[in-house]
Design a protein around this motif. Sequence first.
Motif, short mmCIF file in Angstrom:
data_model
loop_
_atom_site.label_atom_id
_atom_site.label_comp_id
_atom_site.label_asym_id
_atom_site.label_seq_id
_atom_site.Cartn_x
_atom_site.Cartn_y
_atom_site.Cartn_z
N MET A 3 4.38 73.01 -87.40
CA MET A 3 5.72 72.81 -87.96
C MET A 3 5.56 71.78 -89.06
N ARG A 4 5.93 72.16 -90.25
CA ARG A 4 5.68 71.31 -91.42
C ARG A 4 6.92 70.53 -91.81
N LEU A 5 6.79 69.20 -91.83
CA LEU A 5 7.84 68.32 -92.30
C LEU A 5 7.71 68.21 -93.81
N LEU A 6 8.74 68.64 -94.53
CA LEU A 6 8.74 68.60 -95.98
C LEU A 6 9.79 67.61 -96.47
N LYS A 7 9.59 67.13 -97.68
CA LYS A 7 10.64 66.37 -98.34
C LYS A 7 11.82 67.31 -98.53
N ALA A 8 13.01 66.74 -98.59
CA ALA A 8 14.23 67.55 -98.71
C ALA A 8 14.15 68.52 -99.89
N GLU A 9 13.68 68.04 -101.04
CA GLU A 9 13.60 68.87 -102.23
C GLU A 9 12.59 69.99 -102.06
N GLU A 10 11.48 69.72 -101.37
CA GLU A 10 10.46 70.75 -101.17
C GLU A 10 10.97 71.89 -100.29
N LEU A 11 11.73 71.54 -99.26
CA LEU A 11 12.29 72.58 -98.39
C LEU A 11 13.25 73.47 -99.18
N PHE A 12 14.09 72.86 -100.02
CA PHE A 12 15.04 73.64 -100.80
C PHE A 12 14.32 74.52 -101.81
N ARG A 13 13.29 74.00 -102.44
CA ARG A 13 12.49 74.79 -103.38
C ARG A 13 11.85 75.97 -102.66
N LYS A 14 11.33 75.73 -101.47
CA LYS A 14 10.73 76.82 -100.68
C LYS A 14 11.79 77.88 -100.35
N LEU A 15 12.99 77.43 -100.05
CA LEU A 15 14.09 78.33 -99.75
C LEU A 15 14.40 79.23 -100.94
N LEU A 16 14.44 78.65 -102.13
CA LEU A 16 14.77 79.41 -103.33
C LEU A 16 13.67 80.38 -103.73
N GLU A 17 12.44 80.04 -103.37
CA GLU A 17 11.30 80.89 -103.71
C GLU A 17 11.00 81.90 -102.61
N GLY A 18 11.90 82.04 -101.65
CA GLY A 18 11.71 82.85 -100.45
C GLY A 18 10.97 84.15 -100.63
N GLY A 19 11.35 84.97 -101.60
CA GLY A 19 10.62 86.19 -101.87
C GLY A 19 10.90 87.35 -100.94
N SER A 20 11.78 87.21 -99.94
CA SER A 20 12.07 88.34 -99.06
C SER A 20 13.33 89.05 -99.55
N LYS A 21 13.59 90.24 -99.01
CA LYS A 21 14.78 90.99 -99.38
C LYS A 21 16.04 90.22 -99.05
N LYS A 22 16.08 89.67 -97.86
CA LYS A 22 17.23 88.88 -97.43
C LYS A 22 17.07 87.46 -97.93
N GLN A 23 18.15 86.89 -98.45
CA GLN A 23 18.12 85.50 -98.89
C GLN A 23 17.88 84.60 -97.67
N PRO A 24 16.81 83.81 -97.68
CA PRO A 24 16.58 82.91 -96.55
C PRO A 24 17.67 81.86 -96.45
N ARG A 25 17.90 81.39 -95.24
CA ARG A 25 18.96 80.43 -94.96
C ARG A 25 18.39 79.23 -94.22
#
Length: 186
Positions: A13-35
């Motif tokens: 389980m990776r603890l990320l900085k708040a900005e890194e988690l949001f960036r990862k969310l936006l770069e999700g790449g799957s059909k469904k928008q990650p939440r």
Amino acid sequence: MNYVFRCHRRCTMRLLKAEELFRKLLEGGSKKQPRLLGLDVGSKYVGLAVSDQKNRIALPLSVLGRTKTNINLMADDFKTLVKNYSLAGLVVGYPFNLQGQSSPDASQVSLLVGELCKTGKLDDLSYTYWDENFTSKCVEALLNPLKLNDPVETKTMTDKFAAVCILQGYLDNMNRALRSADKCEE
């Protein structure tokens, strides 16, 4: 500051900085928008909130009972939520003191995250901590005029909506930073 809890060979389980988690969310790449899933961790309950599909609004979800013996059941519930809501990560409320340092209640939050990791059921799930200062107090003030008679119902409502406050604060902050960065690039 990236931290990885390695409790088993297969669990990370990776603890990320708040900005890194949001960036990862936006770069999700799957059909469904990650939440994202917001957590308000208490000694008896964990309040849950989920972001909408555009990651702008936090919605109340539920409350999980927390005991020393039900961590595997909780991990199963989280795993189901990850699948059902296409979750990219967790925003975990963390009790910082007014100077921005961990408060004594923070050990409860860290303990839950470590226990979830030890189950091995949430592999590669990222999370971040977000300041939860005064969220429960704000919700209590909002619920007080409703004069709820059942103390358990009041507590679970407080925890659920505290999770909404935690997640909404995170989403507002991250979306504001994203808009600001976009304006700077223009």
